[in-house]
Design a protein around this motif. Structure first.
Motif, PDB file in Angstrom:
ATOM      1  N   ALA A  73       0.825  -1.210   0.000  1.00 34.20           N
ATOM      2  CA  ALA A  73       0.000   0.000   0.000  1.00 34.20           C
ATOM      3  C   ALA A  73       0.860   1.261   0.000  1.00 34.20           C
ATOM      4  O   ALA A  73       0.553   2.225  -0.705  1.00 34.20           O
ATOM      5  CB  ALA A  73      -0.949  -0.017   1.196  1.00 34.20           C
ATOM      6  N   MET A  74       1.953   1.249   0.766  1.00 31.54           N
ATOM      7  CA  MET A  74       2.860   2.404   0.797  1.00 31.54           C
ATOM      8  C   MET A  74       3.440   2.698  -0.580  1.00 31.54           C
ATOM      9  O   MET A  74       3.730   3.845  -0.923  1.00 31.54           O
ATOM     10  CB  MET A  74       4.024   2.158   1.772  1.00 31.54           C
ATOM     11  CG  MET A  74       3.660   2.235   3.221  1.00 31.54           C
ATOM     12  SD  MET A  74       4.999   1.693   4.322  1.00 31.54           S
ATOM     13  CE  MET A  74       6.432   2.494   3.654  1.00 31.54           C
ATOM     14  N   MET A  75       3.619   1.639  -1.365  1.00 32.14           N
ATOM     15  CA  MET A  75       4.213   1.776  -2.693  1.00 32.14           C
ATOM     16  C   MET A  75       3.169   2.109  -3.757  1.00 32.14           C
ATOM     17  O   MET A  75       3.487   2.187  -4.940  1.00 32.14           O
ATOM     18  CB  MET A  75       4.949   0.495  -3.072  1.00 32.14           C
ATOM     19  CG  MET A  75       6.097   0.196  -2.144  1.00 32.14           C
ATOM     20  SD  MET A  75       6.841  -1.384  -2.548  1.00 32.14           S
ATOM     21  CE  MET A  75       8.463  -0.823  -3.032  1.00 32.14           C
ATOM     22  N   GLY A  76       1.922   2.302  -3.339  1.00 35.43           N
ATOM     23  CA  GLY A  76       0.875   2.658  -4.284  1.00 35.43           C
ATOM     24  C   GLY A  76       0.204   1.460  -4.922  1.00 35.43           C
ATOM     25  O   GLY A  76      -0.553   1.608  -5.879  1.00 35.43           O
ATOM     26  N   GLY A  77       0.462   0.270  -4.396  1.00 35.69           N
ATOM     27  CA  GLY A  77      -0.155  -0.939  -4.934  1.00 35.69           C
ATOM     28  C   GLY A  77      -1.358  -1.364  -4.118  1.00 35.69           C
ATOM     29  O   GLY A  77      -1.757  -0.702  -3.163  1.00 35.69           O
TER      30      GLY A  77
END
Length: 161
Positions: A73-77
């Protein structure tokens, strides 16, 4: 698309790490389910000690899964951990549902922890190569815990290895 809080990674490395984290997330959920299958169904000498140990092991695995999902989630996934995804994409050998003895469960769990640890170690290397030290560190923490838990489980039987 969700915001990327890991801007230092190149786009292709970010996408690769999201995929890798999701692959190991699926395996982690699958292994957690195998541990709980054993926890619920084992019988025999040493039952209570192994039964209680497996609750702790499942909690450790859930912690690792949570770290992986949050990193995605932090990586935008988008973290991919549904039952359907786990059933379709786990790389681990399916856990037998017809065994009951403590010895058999210990043997089968150690086998799966070995598979899992091998996959996590490969993930450490891939994250290092991608320049994602934080994911490599996360995988190292997961690996260290999994190896320790496998040792505890396997120490319940001389036949586990």
């Amino acid at each position: 698309m969700p915001q990327n809080f890991v801007p230092f990674l190149k786009e292709n490395a970010r996408k690769d790490m999201i995929a890798l984290l999701n692959e190991r997330l699926v395996d982690t959920i699958d292994l957690t389910n195998a541990v709980k299958q054993a926890h619920w169904n084992l019988k025999g000498v040493g039952f209570i000690g192994v039964h209680e140990l497996l609750d702790d092991v499942a909690a450790h695995l859930r912690d690792g899964a949570d770290m992986m999902a949050e990193r995605v989630a932090m990586m935008g996934g988008m973290a991919q951990g549904t039952s359907e995804t786990v059933a379709e994409k786990s790389s681990l050998t399916a856990y037998p549902t017809d065994i009951v003895s403590v010895e058999d469960h210990v043997k089968e769990l150690v086998k799966r922890f070995n598979e899992y640890s091998t996959n996590v170690r490969k993930a450490i290397e891939a994250a290092d190569e991608a320049g994602d030290e934080d994911s490599a560190d996360l995988f190292t923490e997961v690996s260290r815990t999994a190896e320790k838990d496998a040792w505890f489980i396997g120490s319940n039987s001389a036949k586990a290895a």
